[in-house]
Design a protein around this motif. Structure first.
Motif, PDB file in Angstrom:
ATOM      1  N   PHE A  62     -31.601 -15.074  18.741  1.00 10.12           N
ATOM      2  CA  PHE A  62     -30.244 -14.819  18.271  1.00 10.12           C
ATOM      3  C   PHE A  62     -30.312 -14.741  16.749  1.00 10.12           C
ATOM      4  CE2 PHE A  62     -25.725 -15.598  17.698  1.00 10.12           C
ATOM      5  CZ  PHE A  62     -25.118 -15.241  18.895  1.00 10.12           C
ATOM      6  N   HIS A  63     -30.400 -13.512  16.229  1.00  9.50           N
ATOM      7  CA  HIS A  63     -30.855 -13.267  14.860  1.00  9.50           C
ATOM      8  C   HIS A  63     -29.734 -12.777  13.963  1.00  9.50           C
ATOM      9  CE1 HIS A  63     -32.986 -11.756  11.449  1.00  9.50           C
ATOM     10  NE2 HIS A  63     -32.788 -10.494  11.777  1.00  9.50           N
ATOM     11  N   TYR A  64     -29.435 -13.560  12.913  1.00 13.40           N
ATOM     12  CA  TYR A  64     -28.377 -13.147  11.989  1.00 13.40           C
ATOM     13  C   TYR A  64     -28.774 -13.244  10.517  1.00 13.40           C
ATOM     14  CZ  TYR A  64     -27.539 -18.214  12.271  1.00 13.40           C
ATOM     15  OH  TYR A  64     -27.686 -19.583  12.279  1.00 13.40           O
ATOM     16  N   LEU A  65     -30.038 -13.514  10.209  1.00 13.12           N
ATOM     17  CA  LEU A  65     -30.505 -13.533   8.814  1.00 13.12           C
ATOM     18  C   LEU A  65     -30.925 -12.116   8.413  1.00 13.12           C
ATOM     19  CD1 LEU A  65     -32.650 -16.778   8.602  1.00 13.12           C
ATOM     20  CD2 LEU A  65     -30.613 -16.254   7.267  1.00 13.12           C
ATOM     21  N   HIS A  66     -29.950 -11.256   8.151  1.00 14.41           N
ATOM     22  CA  HIS A  66     -30.244  -9.831   8.031  1.00 14.41           C
ATOM     23  C   HIS A  66     -30.636  -9.375   6.625  1.00 14.41           C
ATOM     24  CE1 HIS A  66     -28.842  -9.472  12.072  1.00 14.41           C
ATOM     25  NE2 HIS A  66     -27.596  -9.753  11.779  1.00 14.41           N
ATOM     26  N   HIS A  67     -29.978  -9.917   5.602  1.00 17.87           N
ATOM     27  CA  HIS A  67     -30.074  -9.330   4.271  1.00 17.87           C
ATOM     28  C   HIS A  67     -30.610 -10.332   3.255  1.00 17.87           C
ATOM     29  CE1 HIS A  67     -27.785  -6.256   6.227  1.00 17.87           C
ATOM     30  NE2 HIS A  67     -26.728  -7.038   6.372  1.00 17.87           N
ATOM     31  N   GLY A  68     -30.726  -9.895   1.991  1.00 17.16           N
ATOM     32  CA  GLY A  68     -31.145 -10.787   0.928  1.00 17.16           C
ATOM     33  C   GLY A  68     -30.100 -11.850   0.646  1.00 17.16           C
ATOM     34  N   PRO A  69     -30.446 -12.847  -0.166  1.00 20.55           N
ATOM     35  CA  PRO A  69     -29.543 -13.986  -0.401  1.00 20.55           C
ATOM     36  C   PRO A  69     -28.163 -13.604  -0.923  1.00 20.55           C
ATOM     37  CG  PRO A  69     -31.743 -14.514  -1.157  1.00 20.55           C
ATOM     38  CD  PRO A  69     -31.766 -13.058  -0.801  1.00 20.55           C
ATOM     39  N   ASP A  70     -28.059 -12.518  -1.687  1.00 16.22           N
ATOM     40  CA  ASP A  70     -26.747 -12.122  -2.208  1.00 16.22           C
ATOM     41  C   ASP A  70     -26.070 -11.063  -1.334  1.00 16.22           C
ATOM     42  OD1 ASP A  70     -28.294  -9.917  -2.713  1.00 16.22           O
ATOM     43  OD2 ASP A  70     -27.779  -9.760  -4.845  1.00 16.22           O
ATOM     44  N   GLY A  71     -26.651 -10.801  -0.171  1.00 14.22           N
ATOM     45  CA  GLY A  71     -26.086  -9.816   0.746  1.00 14.22           C
ATOM     46  C   GLY A  71     -26.621  -8.417   0.588  1.00 14.22           C
ATOM     47  N   THR A  72     -27.486  -8.200  -0.409  1.00  8.98           N
ATOM     48  CA  THR A  72     -28.070  -6.870  -0.594  1.00  8.98           C
ATOM     49  C   THR A  72     -29.090  -6.591   0.506  1.00  8.98           C
ATOM     50  OG1 THR A  72     -27.818  -7.044  -2.985  1.00  8.98           O
ATOM     51  CG2 THR A  72     -29.361  -5.384  -2.161  1.00  8.98           C
ATOM     52  N   PRO A  73     -28.975  -5.456   1.204  1.00 12.60           N
ATOM     53  CA  PRO A  73     -29.961  -5.145   2.241  1.00 12.60           C
ATOM     54  C   PRO A  73     -31.359  -5.001   1.645  1.00 12.60           C
ATOM     55  CG  PRO A  73     -28.020  -3.762   2.488  1.00 12.60           C
ATOM     56  CD  PRO A  73     -27.877  -4.463   1.173  1.00 12.60           C
ATOM     57  N   TYR A  74     -32.369  -5.350   2.422  1.00 17.14           N
ATOM     58  CA  TYR A  74     -33.750  -5.089   2.032  1.00 17.14           C
ATOM     59  C   TYR A  74     -33.999  -3.578   2.056  1.00 17.14           C
ATOM     60  CZ  TYR A  74     -34.541 -10.097   2.581  1.00 17.14           C
ATOM     61  OH  TYR A  74     -34.476 -11.460   2.444  1.00 17.14           O
ATOM     62  N   ASP A  75     -35.108  -3.145   1.457  1.00 19.48           N
ATOM     63  CA  ASP A  75     -35.434  -1.714   1.465  1.00 19.48           C
ATOM     64  C   ASP A  75     -35.411  -1.168   2.891  1.00 19.48           C
ATOM     65  OD1 ASP A  75     -35.700  -1.736  -1.268  1.00 19.48           O
ATOM     66  OD2 ASP A  75     -37.882  -1.955  -1.244  1.00 19.48           O
ATOM     67  N   ASP A  76     -35.951  -1.944   3.808  1.00 17.06           N
ATOM     68  CA  ASP A  76     -35.754  -1.674   5.229  1.00 17.06           C
ATOM     69  C   ASP A  76     -34.634  -2.594   5.685  1.00 17.06           C
ATOM     70  OD1 ASP A  76     -35.680  -1.490   7.956  1.00 17.06           O
ATOM     71  OD2 ASP A  76     -37.794  -1.991   8.279  1.00 17.06           O
ATOM     72  N   PRO A  77     -33.451  -2.079   6.020  1.00 16.39           N
ATOM     73  CA  PRO A  77     -32.328  -2.949   6.392  1.00 16.39           C
ATOM     74  C   PRO A  77     -32.614  -3.852   7.590  1.00 16.39           C
ATOM     75  CG  PRO A  77     -31.571  -0.717   5.971  1.00 16.39           C
ATOM     76  CD  PRO A  77     -33.071  -0.659   6.011  1.00 16.39           C
ATOM     77  N   ASN A  78     -33.656  -3.524   8.361  1.00 14.64           N
ATOM     78  CA  ASN A  78     -34.039  -4.340   9.508  1.00 14.64           C
ATOM     79  C   ASN A  78     -35.335  -5.110   9.254  1.00 14.64           C
ATOM     80  OD1 ASN A  78     -32.001  -3.889  11.624  1.00 14.64           O
ATOM     81  ND2 ASN A  78     -32.593  -1.746  11.407  1.00 14.64           N
ATOM     82  N   ALA A  79     -35.615  -5.415   7.997  1.00 13.17           N
ATOM     83  CA  ALA A  79     -36.879  -6.072   7.661  1.00 13.17           C
ATOM     84  C   ALA A  79     -37.034  -7.417   8.355  1.00 13.17           C
ATOM     85  CB  ALA A  79     -36.991  -6.249   6.143  1.00 13.17           C
ATOM     86  N   THR A  80     -35.971  -8.203   8.407  1.00 10.41           N
ATOM     87  CA  THR A  80     -36.116  -9.534   9.022  1.00 10.41           C
ATOM     88  C   THR A  80     -36.239  -9.427  10.536  1.00 10.41           C
ATOM     89  OG1 THR A  80     -33.700  -9.789   8.956  1.00 10.41           O
ATOM     90  CG2 THR A  80     -34.975 -10.777   7.147  1.00 10.41           C
ATOM     91  N   GLY A  81     -35.509  -8.496  11.143  1.00 10.63           N
ATOM     92  CA  GLY A  81     -35.671  -8.294  12.580  1.00 10.63           C
ATOM     93  C   GLY A  81     -37.071  -7.846  12.927  1.00 10.63           C
ATOM     94  N   GLU A  82     -37.616  -6.943  12.131  1.00  9.77           N
ATOM     95  CA  GLU A  82     -38.987  -6.491  12.363  1.00  9.77           C
ATOM     96  C   GLU A  82     -39.989  -7.626  12.154  1.00  9.77           C
ATOM     97  OE1 GLU A  82     -39.747  -3.931  13.826  1.00  9.77           O
ATOM     98  OE2 GLU A  82     -38.737  -2.118  13.119  1.00  9.77           O
ATOM     99  N   ALA A  83     -39.710  -8.527  11.210  1.00 14.13           N
ATOM    100  CA  ALA A  83     -40.600  -9.670  10.998  1.00 14.13           C
ATOM    101  C   ALA A  83     -40.660 -10.554  12.238  1.00 14.13           C
ATOM    102  CB  ALA A  83     -40.132 -10.487   9.792  1.00 14.13           C
ATOM    103  N   LEU A  84     -39.525 -10.726  12.899  1.00  8.90           N
ATOM    104  CA  LEU A  84     -39.487 -11.551  14.113  1.00  8.90           C
ATOM    105  C   LEU A  84     -40.200 -10.854  15.271  1.00  8.90           C
ATOM    106  CD1 LEU A  84     -35.805 -12.768  13.782  1.00  8.90           C
ATOM    107  CD2 LEU A  84     -37.846 -14.204  13.590  1.00  8.90           C
ATOM    108  N   ILE A  85     -39.987  -9.555  15.410  1.00  4.91           N
ATOM    109  CA  ILE A  85     -40.668  -8.806  16.472  1.00  4.91           C
ATOM    110  C   ILE A  85     -42.177  -8.846  16.263  1.00  4.91           C
ATOM    111  CG2 ILE A  85     -41.021  -6.486  17.405  1.00  4.91           C
ATOM    112  CD1 ILE A  85     -37.982  -6.022  16.903  1.00  4.91           C
TER     113      ILE A  85
END
Length: 379
Positions: free
Chosen positions: A75-98
Motif C-alpha cells: 500500500f504505497h503512498y510515498l510518491h514524490h520528493g519531500p516538498d512534493g516535487t515529482p522525481y524525474d521519473d514520477p513513479n521512481a518510488t513505486g519502481e524501487a519497491l517493484i
C-alpha cells in the motif's frame, strides 16, 4: 516436514518496518495513542528517498520470504520528493519497491495509493494534484508492467480524509480490472469526522462513489455499523484484517464473523510490519474474537488457511492456484511437535528458507540493521 500453501500478505507499508521496537509508549519516539505513533511514522516518511526505500524494502521483503510469504500487497503512498516535487521519473518510488520485490523473488501487487488532501507538510510527498493527475501516473506505471507474471499494479484510496468525496469515483475507476484497496474505519475519529462532514459513515460514503465491488478490499474495517457490514457483504468485498498492527496501535477488534456471515471475504496483512508472521495474524483473528465474545471456535483452521493463502492471492490480482506453486515447507520444530494442525502452532521461524532466496537469514538481519539505522540517522 509439513507443507503449507504459499502465504499472502495483503497489506504492507514496508517503510514502517523501521518503527519496529522504536516507537513504543513512554519512549523518546513513542506515543500512547495511534496519533502519537503516526507522528513518528511521518518523521520517517519525510526523510526517505528512492534509494533508501529500495534498500529497506529489499531487506523487509527478504524477511517476508523467510516467513513463507509468496505475495505482498504494498500500500504505497510515498510518491514524490519531500516538498512534493515529482522525481524525474514520477513513479521512481513505486519502481524501487517493484525492483526490491523482484530482487528477493517476491510477487508484488503495488497498490498505488491516491492521497490528494494536504493538511500537513509531509502530505506533500504523498499527494498528486487531483484524481486525474494520480490516474495518469498510475496508468503509466500499470502499462510498464502489463503482462508481468510477478507484478500487479493496483489502486488504493488512502482514506476518506485523504481523497475528497468528489474524487473517489475517479480513483475507483482508474484501473477498472485491477485490485482496489482502501483504509476504512480504522479509528473512531475517522468515523466521527466523516459523519460530521458528510452525514455518512466512511463505508456508506465510499458506497455512494461505487467503490465497493468484488475486486475491492476494505483494510481494517474495525469500527463498522450493522449497515456498513451489510454493504461490504452485499458487494462480496474482501476485508483485510491486520491483527498484530491493530493491537499495536490500539485500533480495536473488527467484526470478522459478522463480515463473513454477510458475504465478505477475509484476508490478512502485516500492515506496519511490527510482526511479519501470517500464522500469527491468522491465529489472532480467532483469538481476538474469543476475547470479545467469550467463546471459542468462530474461525476454524480451514477458513483461516484459506484467508491466509488462496483468498489473499485472489485479492491481490494473482491466481489463487499460485498459492500451491509457492508452497511453504515447515520444519519439524519444538513448537510443532505432536501438533496435527500447524496453523494453531506454527510461527514464521518454523518456515524452511526458500531455496531461491539470494540471502540467508544472517545476511537479511544485517541488511535490515543497516537500512533501519541509516533511516533513523536522517530523522
Amino acid at each position: 516436514m509439513t507443507t503449507f500453501p504459499g502465504l499472502a500478505n495483503c497489506h504492507s507499508h514496508v517503510f514502517h518496518r523501521a518503527l519496529r521496537g522504536r516507537a513504543q509508549p513512554g519512549g523518546e519516539r513513542g506515543g500512547d495513542t495511534f496519533w502519537g505513533w503516526r507522528d513518528r511514522m511521518y518523521a520517517l516518511a519525510a526523510v526517505l528517498d528512492p534509494d533508501l526505500l529500495h534498500d529497506l524494502a529489499v531487506a523487509t521483503y527478504a524477511e517476508m520470504r523467510l516467513a513463507g510469504i509468496g505475495v505482498v500487497g504494498e500500500f504505497h503512498y510515498l510518491h514524490h520528493g519531500p516538498d512534493g516535487t515529482p522525481y524525474d521519473d514520477p513513479n521512481a518510488t513505486g519502481e524501487a519497491l517493484i525492483a526490491a520485490a523482484r530482487e528477493v523473488g517476491l510477487r508484488i501487487c503495488l497498490l498505488d495509493t491516491a492521497y490528494l488532501e494536504v493538511t500537513e507538510h509531509v502530505h506533500r510527498r504523498f499527494a498528486d494534484t487531483d484524481g486525474e493527475a494520480w490516474a495518469g501516473r498510475v496508468n503509466d506505471l500499470a502499462a510498464r508492467h502489463a503482462g508481468a507474471d510477478d507484478v500487479v499494479v493496483g489502486a488504493a484510496i488512502h482514506s476518506v480524509r485523504a481523497v475528497p468525496a468528489d474524487q473517489l469515483a475517479t480513483v475507483a475507476g482508474a484501473l477498472p480490472d485491477a485490485p482496489l484497496h482502501v483504509h476504512v474505519s480504522e479509528q473512531p475519529a475517522e468515523n466521527e469526522w466523516c459523519l460530521a462532514t458528510s452525514g455518512l459513515t466512511p463505508v456508506a460514503l465510499l458506497a455512494e462513489a461505487g467503490v465497493w465491488t468484488p475486486r475491492t478490499t476494505a483494510v481494517h474495517a474495525t469500527h463498522l455499523t450493522d449497515a456498513d457490514v451489510i454493504l461490504l457483504g452485499d458487494a462480496t468485498a474482501y476485508a483485510c484484517f491486520c491483527p498484530t498492527t491493530e493491537a499495536e496501535l490500539a485500533d480495536g477488534v473488527g467484526p470478522s464473523v459478522r463480515l463473513r456471515e454477510a458475504g465478505a471475504r477475509l484476508t490478512l496483512g502485516s500492515d506496519s510490519n511490527t510482526v511479519i508472521d501470517v500464522f500469527a495474524e491468522a491465529r489472532a483473528v480467532e483469538m481476538h474474537e474469543r476475547l470479545v465474545t467469550g467463546r471459542r471456535g468462530a474461525w476454524g483452521a480451514a477458513k483461516l488457511t484459506e484467508a491466509a493463502t488462496r483468498t489473499g492471492y485472489a485479492s491481490l490480482g494473482f491466481t489463487p492456484d499460485l498459492a500451491e506453486t509457492d508452497t511453504v515447507t515447515l520444519r519439524d520444530s519444538v513448537r510443532l511437535a505432536g501438533v496435527d494442525e500447524p496453523l494453531w502452532a506454527a510461527t514464521a521461524s518454523d518456515v524452511e528458507p526458500p531455496s531461491d532466496l539470494p540471502y540467508d537469514a544472517a545476511e537479511v538481519t544485517a541488511m535490515l540493521r543497516r537500512a533501519v539505522d541509516a533511516l533513523w540517522e536522517r530523522v
